[in-house]
Write an enzyme that holds these catalytic residues in place. Structure first.
Site, PDB file in Angstrom:
ATOM      1  N   LYS A   1      36.038  40.889  63.075  1.00 40.77           N
ATOM      2  CA  LYS A   1      36.146  42.351  62.915  1.00 40.77           C
ATOM      3  C   LYS A   1      37.333  42.848  63.752  1.00 40.77           C
ATOM      4  CE  LYS A   1      31.710  41.560  61.633  1.00 40.77           C
ATOM      5  NZ  LYS A   1      31.126  40.209  61.579  1.00 40.77           N
TER       6      LYS A   1
ATOM      7  N   ARG B   1      22.715  48.565  52.715  1.00 38.87           N
ATOM      8  CA  ARG B   1      22.191  48.444  54.073  1.00 38.87           C
ATOM      9  C   ARG B   1      20.948  49.311  54.126  1.00 38.87           C
ATOM     10  NH1 ARG B   1      25.055  44.238  57.072  1.00 38.87           N
ATOM     11  NH2 ARG B   1      23.599  43.275  55.662  1.00 38.87           N
TER      12      ARG B   1
ATOM     13  N   ASP C   1      26.738  42.917  72.247  1.00 33.22           N
ATOM     14  CA  ASP C   1      27.292  42.443  70.977  1.00 33.22           C
ATOM     15  C   ASP C   1      28.577  43.250  70.817  1.00 33.22           C
ATOM     16  OD1 ASP C   1      28.157  42.082  68.426  1.00 33.22           O
ATOM     17  OD2 ASP C   1      26.182  42.239  67.490  1.00 33.22           O
TER      18      ASP C   1
ATOM     19  N   PHE D   1      20.638  44.047  64.305  1.00 33.83           N
ATOM     20  CA  PHE D   1      21.581  43.552  63.308  1.00 33.83           C
ATOM     21  C   PHE D   1      20.964  42.296  62.700  1.00 33.83           C
ATOM     22  CE2 PHE D   1      25.033  41.074  61.538  1.00 33.83           C
ATOM     23  CZ  PHE D   1      25.457  41.992  60.602  1.00 33.83           C
TER      24      PHE D   1
HETATM   25  N1  F0G Z   1      26.981  41.548  65.163  1.00 35.54           N
HETATM   26  C1  F0G Z   1      27.395  42.557  64.386  1.00 35.54           C
HETATM   27  C2  F0G Z   1      27.253  43.959  64.874  1.00 35.54           C
HETATM   28  C3  F0G Z   1      27.947  42.285  63.124  1.00 35.54           C
HETATM   29  O1  F0G Z   1      28.347  43.300  62.368  1.00 35.54           O
HETATM   30  C4  F0G Z   1      28.038  40.942  62.689  1.00 35.54           C
HETATM   31  C5  F0G Z   1      28.554  40.629  61.374  1.00 35.54           C
HETATM   32  C6  F0G Z   1      27.602  39.925  63.545  1.00 35.54           C
HETATM   33  C7  F0G Z   1      27.090  40.273  64.768  1.00 35.54           C
HETATM   34  C8  F0G Z   1      27.663  38.480  63.138  1.00 35.54           C
HETATM   35  O2  F0G Z   1      28.953  38.019  63.151  1.00 35.54           O
HETATM   36  O3  F0G Z   1      29.431  37.456  60.763  1.00 35.54           O
HETATM   37  O4  F0G Z   1      30.836  36.559  62.612  1.00 35.54           O
HETATM   38  O5  F0G Z   1      28.553  35.719  62.260  1.00 35.54           O
HETATM   39  N2  F0G Z   1      28.671  41.489  60.470  1.00 35.54           N
HETATM   40  C9  F0G Z   1      29.238  41.277  59.150  1.00 35.54           C
HETATM   41  C10 F0G Z   1      29.144  42.567  58.384  1.00 35.54           C
HETATM   42  C11 F0G Z   1      28.704  40.112  58.423  1.00 35.54           C
HETATM   43  O6  F0G Z   1      29.497  42.549  57.211  1.00 35.54           O
HETATM   44  O7  F0G Z   1      28.760  43.588  58.951  1.00 35.54           O
HETATM   45  P1  F0G Z   1      29.465  36.874  62.141  1.00 35.54           P
END
Ligand code: F0G
Length: 459
Positions: free
Chosen positions: A261, A385, A218, A127
Site C-alpha cells: 500500500k 466490504r 498495523d 481486518f
Molecule cells: N492490514 C490492512 C489494514 C490491510 O488493508 C491489509 C491488506 C493487510 C493488513 C494485509 O496485507 O495483503 O499484504 O497480506 N489489505 C488489502 C486490501 C488486501 O485490499 O485492503 P497483505
C-alpha cells in the site's frame, strides 16, 4: 469575475503507459456471470478501471525500477536487506526488522509469537487477514473502535480512534495478563480508511503502559494516517508527514506492514519489533513460513524497491496529491447524491450500500450486489466490504457488520483525474436505476476469507 483556486497536481510526470481494454455491456454481463457475481473472480483483462484494491497496484517510480536492477539475489545477507533495515529504522524508528512476503506473513508470525490460546486481542475494528491470524493462534478478537466508526454519516475527523472505555472494560473482565497486545491499525481500512489521532495514540500508550499491555501497529497505511493528522489535528499543521509517521511509531512496541500500500511496491511486507527477545523468536519463525530472515520470501530487488518506496511515501507533496485525488472523487460522488462514508478517508471512497439499495436486506448482500452492478455499467471493478467480508464467527454464525460498503480503492500514481470523473458518472448512472436492482444469493462459500472466492447468483 473572481478566480479562487488552489489546485494541486501530481508531483511526477508519466513515462510509460499501460493500454486498457474496453468491453461491451454484453461482454461484461457474460464475464460477471462466469465470475459468480464476485469481482475477485473477474479476469483483470475484463476490467477497464480497476479499483478492487490499492494493494500491490501502485505505479513504481523510475528510482524504484532502477532499484530493481540493483537486486542482490544472495540467499543470505543481501545488501538490499540492509538497505531496507536502514529505511525502516530511519523512517519508522523500529529497531529490528523481519521481512515477509506481504502483510499477512508478518501477521502470522506476530500472532504466533505473542498469542496464547484463550487470549484476547482488542483492535480498532477488524481486518480480515489480521483477525483470522489472531483467531488461528487461539485468540478472540474484540472491537474497541469508537462507536462513530460504525456510523457512515458521522463526520468525526478521527473515526479510527480507540475507545479507551471499551479497552478498560476488557481489562476488567479478562485481566490485563490475558491481553498480549492491542492491535492498532492506521488508517482503519474497513471503517473507510479512517485515521487515528495522535492524541488518542498518546492516551492509549499511557493507559497500556500502566497495565503492562503492548501496542502493535498495523502500519499498512501509516503515511495516509499522518496526512490526516497534519491536516486536521491541532498542533500538527507545520509538521512534516515524515515527522508525524515517526511519532506514531514511537508510541508502539512493534508493527506489521504490508508494503503493497503506502510503500508503492507490488509485493513485500515486514514485521518490525523493538524487543530483542521477541525479535529472535520472530527471526527464527520466519524461516519456517517465509524464508531466511534476510529475505523473508522476497527477492533482493523487491526489498530494494520497498526501501525506496518507504522514503517516497512520506514526502508531503506525494501525500497531498494521493489523498487529493481520493477527495476529488468523493466530492464528485457527493455532488451526484451518492451516499458515501464521511469524512472521506485515505485509500478510497466507500459507498454505503445500505443507503444506496435500502430495499435489499443484508442477507441478500447489498454491497456484493452493488459491486456487481457497478462493474456492469462501465467495467469498473470495486470490492464488497460488508457481510460477505465479515464472514462467520467460530460458532459458524454470520457476523452482521453495521457497515455494508462498496470500496472504490484508488491505486497510487496510476489513474488520472479524468478516470475519477468517469468513475463518478458511472456510479451515478447505477444510482439512477437503483430501484430496479435485485439482490444475490450465495451458492458457494469457502471456509476461510470467503469474500475472495464465494460465488453468487441473481435472485
Ligand atoms: N492490514 C490492512 C489494514 C490491510 O488493508 C491489509 C491488506 C493487510 C493488513 C494485509 O496485507 O495483503 O499484504 O497480506 N489489505 C488489502 C486490501 C488486501 O485490499 O485492503 P497483505
Amino acid at each position: 469575475m473572481q478566480l479562487k483556486r488552489d489546485s494541486w497536481a501530481e508531483p511526477y510526470k508519466i513515462k510509460m503507459v499501460e493500454l486498457l481494454k474496453m468491453t461491451t455491456p454484453e461482454q461484461r454481463r457474460k464475464a460477471l456471470q462466469e465470475a459468480g457475481y464476485n469481482t475477485f473472480l473477474l479476469k483483470s483483462e475484463e476490467v477497464y478501471i480497476d479499483l478492487l484494491t490499492d494493494s500491490g497496484t501502485s505505479a513504481m517510480s523510475d528510482e524504484q525500477w532502477s532499484g530493481m536492477m540493483r537486486g542482490d539475489e544472495a540467499y543470505a545477507g543481501s545488501k538490499n536487506y540492509y538497505n531496507l533495515e536502514k529505511a525502516v529504522s530511519e523512517v519508522y524508528g523500529y529497531k529490528y526488522l523481519v521481512p515477509t512476503h506481504q502483510g499477512r506473513g508478518a501477521e502470522n508470525i506476530l500472532s504466533q509469537i505473542m498469542i496464547k490460546p484463550g487470549d484476547i486481542v482488542p483492535g480498532n475494528m477488524y481486518f480480515t487477514t489480521t483477525r483470522l491470524h489472531q483467531e488461528l493462534a487461539g485468540a478472540v478478537f474484540h472491537d474497541v473502535i469508537i462507536d462513530e466508526a460504525h456510523d457512515s454519516n458521522s463526520e468525526y475527523a478521527f473515526k479510527g480512534d480507540v475507545d479507551l472505555n471499551k479497552v478498560e472494560k476488557l481489562v476488567q473482565e479478562y485481566g490485563a495478563e490475558k491481553i498480549p497486545y492491542i492491535c492498532v491499525a492506521v488508517t482503519v481500512n474497513l471503517a473507510g480508511g479512517q485515521p487515528v489521532s495522535m492524541k488518542n495514540l498518546k492516551e492509549l500508550r499511557a493507559y497500556t503502559a500502566e497495565k503492562g499491555i503492548k501496542i502493535m501497529l498495523d502500519m499498512t497505511r501509516i503515511a495516509e494516517n499522518a496526512y490526516f493528522i497534519q491536516q486536521k489535528e491541532e498542533g500538527y499543521r507545520l509538521k512534516t508527514i515524515a515527522e508525524i509517521v515517526k511519532e506514531i511509531c514511537s508510541y508502539t512496541d512493534g508493527a506489521t506492514f504490508s508494503g503493497k500500500k503506502d510503500a508503492l511496491v507490488n509485493i513485500g511486507g515486514f514485521l518490525a519489533l523493538n524487543d530483542f527477545d521477541k525479535f529472535e523468536e520472530a527471526r527464527n519463525m520466519v524461516v519456517v513460513y517465509e524464508g531466511l530472515h534476510t529475505y523473508g520470501g522476497l527477492a533482493g530487488r523487491d526489498m530494494e524497491a520497498m526501501a525506496i518506496g518507504i522514503c517516497e511515501s512520506v514526502q508531503d507533496e506525494h501525500m497531498k496529491a494521493r489523498i487529493g485525488q481520493v477527495i476529488y472523487l468523493g466530492e464528485k460522488m457527493q455532488e451526484f447524491g451518492i451516499p458515501i462514508v464521511k469524512p472521506i478517508g485515505g485509500h478510497g471512497i466507500f459507498v454505503d450500500a445500505k443507503q444506496f439499495l435500502p430495499h435489499i436486506s443484508q442477507d441478500d448482500f447489498p454491497a456484493q450486489t452493488l459491486a456487481a452492478e457497478i462493474y456492469l455499467d462501465a467495467g469498473i471493478r470495486t470490492m464488497e466490504r460488508g457481510i460477505v467480508s465479515a464472514g462467520r464467527n467460530s460458532k459458524g454464525e454470520n457476523y452482521y457488520p453495521k457497515l455494508e460498503l462498496v470500496r472504490f480503492t484508488i491505486p497510487r500514481r496510476v489513474y488520472t483525474q479524468a478516470h475519477m470523473d468517469v468513475i463518478a458518472e458511472s456510479t451515478a448512472r447505477v444510482y439512477e436505476r437503483r430501484n430496479e436492482i435485485k439482490g444475490l444469493k450465495m451458492v458457494y462459500e469457502p471456509k476461510y476469507l470467503r469474500f475472495f472466492q464465494a460465488r453468487f447468483e441473481q435472485l
